[in-house]
Design an enzyme around this catalytic site. Sequence first.
Site, mmCIF file in Angstrom:
data_model
loop_
_atom_site.group_PDB
_atom_site.id
_atom_site.type_symbol
_atom_site.label_atom_id
_atom_site.label_comp_id
_atom_site.label_asym_id
_atom_site.label_seq_id
_atom_site.Cartn_x
_atom_site.Cartn_y
_atom_site.Cartn_z
ATOM 1 N N ASN A 183 52.544 45.514 45.539
ATOM 2 C CA ASN A 183 52.133 45.793 46.917
ATOM 3 C C ASN A 183 50.663 45.593 47.188
ATOM 4 O OD1 ASN A 183 54.431 48.406 46.562
ATOM 5 N ND2 ASN A 183 54.858 46.555 47.711
ATOM 6 N N GLY A 214 57.616 50.362 49.358
ATOM 7 C CA GLY A 214 56.749 49.596 48.477
ATOM 8 C C GLY A 214 57.621 48.903 47.459
ATOM 9 N N SER A 215 57.069 48.559 46.310
ATOM 10 C CA SER A 215 57.900 47.934 45.279
ATOM 11 C C SER A 215 57.045 47.426 44.135
ATOM 12 C CB SER A 215 58.712 46.736 45.813
ATOM 13 O OG SER A 215 59.564 47.114 46.841
ATOM 14 N N ASN A 216 57.698 47.221 42.999
ATOM 15 C CA ASN A 216 57.171 46.392 41.919
ATOM 16 C C ASN A 216 58.199 45.306 41.638
ATOM 17 O OD1 ASN A 216 55.050 48.407 41.167
ATOM 18 N ND2 ASN A 216 56.800 49.551 40.421
#
Length: 806
Positions: free
Chosen positions: A513, A241-243
Site C-alpha cells: 500500500n 489495504g493489502s500485501n
Amino acid sequence: MRRRLRRLVVTVVALLTAATTLPAAAAERSGDRHERPSHGGLSAVIRYTEYGIPHIVAKDYANLGFGTGWAQAADQVCTLADGFVTVRGERSRHFGADARSDPALSSAATNLSSDLYFRGVRRAGTVEKLLAEPAPRGPGRDSKELMRGFAAGYNAWLEQNRITDPACRGASWVRPVTSLDVAVRGFALAVLGGQGRAVDGITAAQPPAGSTGAAPEGKPGADATARAARELFAADNADMGSNAVAFGGRTTANGRGLLLGNPHYPWQGGRRFWQSQQTIPGRLNVAGGSLLGTTTVSIGHNAHVAWSHTVATGVTLNLHQLTLDPADPTVYLVDGRRERMTKRSVTVPVKDGAPVTKTQWWTRYGPVVTSLGASVPLPWTTTTAYALNDPNSVNMRASDTALGFGKARGTDDVLDSLRRTQGLPWTNTIAADSRGHTLFTQSQVLPRITDDLAERCSTPLGRVTYPSSGLAVLDGSRGDCALGRDRDAVQPGIFGPDRMPTLTDAPYAENSNDSAWLTNADRPLTGYERVFGTVGTQRSTRTRGAIEDVAAMADRGELTVRDLQRQQFANRAPVGDLAAADAARACAALPGGTATGSDGTTVDVREACGVLADWDRTVDTGSRGALLFDRFWRGLTEAVPAGQLWKVPFSPADPVTTPHTLNTDAPGFATALADAVAELRAAGIALDAPLGEHQFVVRGGKRVPVGGGTESLGIWNKIEPVWDSARGGYSEVTTGSSYIQAVGWDGSRCPVARTLLTYSQSSNPASRHYADQTRLFSGERWVTSRFCERDIWTSPGLRVVRVRER
C-alpha cells in the site's frame, strides 16, 4: 488439455441433471448427493467442497451469473440485501434518516445522505447510460450477462428458500432485485475513492443564501487542508489495504512463479470477500475471492496465472475551484463565459416522517462538493465553489478486466487485459505465472493530472495540497486547464496504459500500500506523476518489514508454496525489532522503576521492563509481551509526533532500514509506558499474558484466539482489533487479513494453491460455515484448493446442487 477439460465438465453437467435446487445450507441437511431438479430457465450446477466453497459450472455467462447470485445469497443474503437497500436509496425508508449508513458502499454519515446520493444517481440514469456504452468504454456483453444472471439467481434463491439469518429474517426490505441494482452496486464500488468519499459533501452542497455576500467568504486554510488531505488519502488510515508478492522463476525451487496475496478488508458488511470457482467449459475456469455482490473473481488464480490486488496510492479524484458569477452563485465562469449549474432535485421517503427533498448541483466537472470528509472543508461562498471530478464515475469496466484475468495464460495476458479494459479504479495488480514471470502494475483509473498541468493550473490551495497529498485543485475558470486525453486511454481525462508504473519479471515484486517506488528495492520505479504516489519518501513500517522479508526470501531462493505459507504467519513485528530493546533498556533506567501516567498516577513499571526484553518480537497467539508492547506503542505514537519518534531519521538513500533507534528521551515515552501498564493491570490482564488470551473474536459463544497485529506495528498479517477491556482485551476485528492465497505450480495440470478466508463464507450464525475458516485462521491452517475436476470429485462430503429458475 482445454478440450479434455471441456469434455469432462460437460459430462459432469450432464450427469447432474438429477440434482436439486437446494441452497448450501439445505444441501447440508440432505443425505442425498443428487436429487430431482425443479423447472425453469437459467440454471447452474454447484459442487460444494470443504468449508462451503462452491464450484459453479454453467454453459454461458448468464447461467454462471445465476449460479453465482444463488450461491452468494445462500451464504450472505442479509448482507447482500442490506447493500441493495443502499443502492436503491431506501435506507431512510426502512431504517430511519438519521441512523448511521452502510459504510461498505460509501462514506455517507447518515442514511439520508446515502439515499440522496444514490437516488440522485438513479434519477440521472447514470448507470443505465454507462451500460449502454459500447465496449471498451462500457462493459462488454459477457459482463452484462453476468449481472443479469446474478440478479435472477439471487431472486430465485429468495423465492425458493426460507431465510434463517436473524439479521434479516422476516424483514420487509429483503426484496427481489434487478440487474440494474447489481450494476449500481458495482458502480458504488468503483467510486468509493471519489464521489463515494465525498457523499456528505455532495448532498449537503447548497448555494449561499442571497447573492451579495450574506454568506461568509471563508476559504479553507491551505496548510491545514493539506495536512487533512494527506491523512485522508493515507493508506494506513483506510479500512482497506493489502500485501502481495510475486516471486519469479529464478527464486523458486522449480523455476515457476509464486504468488502470495493478503488483502486487508473489513471483516463485517458488504466489502467482505466470498470464495468460489467459476467454470464455463472451454471458456472460463477461475477460482478465488469476490467482493460481495460482484459477479466475477476479484483476486484469484486459474491453471496458469495467479494475481492479487493492493489498494494503490493513486488519488482517484481531483477538484476544480470555480469562479462564480457575483450575481448568482449557481453560475460559474469558464474563459469568461457563464455556465449555469445543473440542478438535480431528489426526494427521499423517510420512515415515520415526511419525505425529504433536496437539490444537488452539478457542473461540467462533476458535482459541487462542500467537503471531503469532516476534516477537509470546501465552503461554497458567493465567489467560490469546488467541483469534484471522479473519472471512475464513468467506469463500469472492472468486470471486463476481471474476466480477462480469469482467461489469462500468463502475466502478459493480465497486463493486456488491463491495457484493453482499463477498469480497475483503486488497486495495483501483482501477478505470477507458471512460466516464472512476475508483474506489478499500478494500472488504475486516475484523473489525468500531470505535474506540468498541476504547475500551470493549481490554485493557491492546490499548490499546497498536490505536492503533499496528490490532491490537485485546478483553476476551473480556465479552459486550458482541462485534463486532456492520452491516445491509448479508453476515456477522456485519464492516463493511458503507457503512463502506468509497471515492473515485469523482477525476482520479486511486492506492495504493501505504499507507492510503486520500492516494488523491488533493487529496481526502484520512478518517473511517474505525483498523482500516482511519491518517490523518495518514508515508507510505512509494514512496507519496510515486507521488503526485508521478501528480499531475504528471494536471495535465499529455492522457494515453494510452503515458504509463502510461512511468510503469511511469521507474524514478525518489525517495530518490535526496531524499538522493543530500546524501550526495555530505557524502562530499566527509569529512576525507582516508576513512571508517571497521563492521569498523574505513579506506576511501578519494573515488571514491564523484563517483559519487553523477553518478548520474541512476534504477534502469535502465544506471544508473551506482545499485548503490552502493542498498548504501549499505540499510546506512544499518539503522544509523540512522527518526526520525534526516532533518533536516526529517514534517508532516501537507505529507505528500508530508516528511520530507526527509538527516541526514548521523548517526553511521552515514560507516560505511554506507565499508561499501558496501568491499563492492563486495571483490566486484570497479566503483562506477560499470551496474546491470544486477550486478542480474539467470539463465534458461537466461544472465543477464537486471533494472531496478527495492527498497522502501526508493521505486521504482514495485519488485523485491526477493537479494544474492550471489560470483555478481556481485543474482542473483535474490524478489518485485516481476509481472502489469503498462496499459489504456485508443479508442472501438472493443476495449480498448487492454499487459501484461507479468515472470517469464513457465511455471516449467518446458523450456518456451518459461519466460523469454520476463522478457526483455521486461529490455528494458522490452510484450505487446500480443489481446482481440478478430480480434486473436486474426491472432496469428502461433496454436495452437488443443480439450481434453476422455476
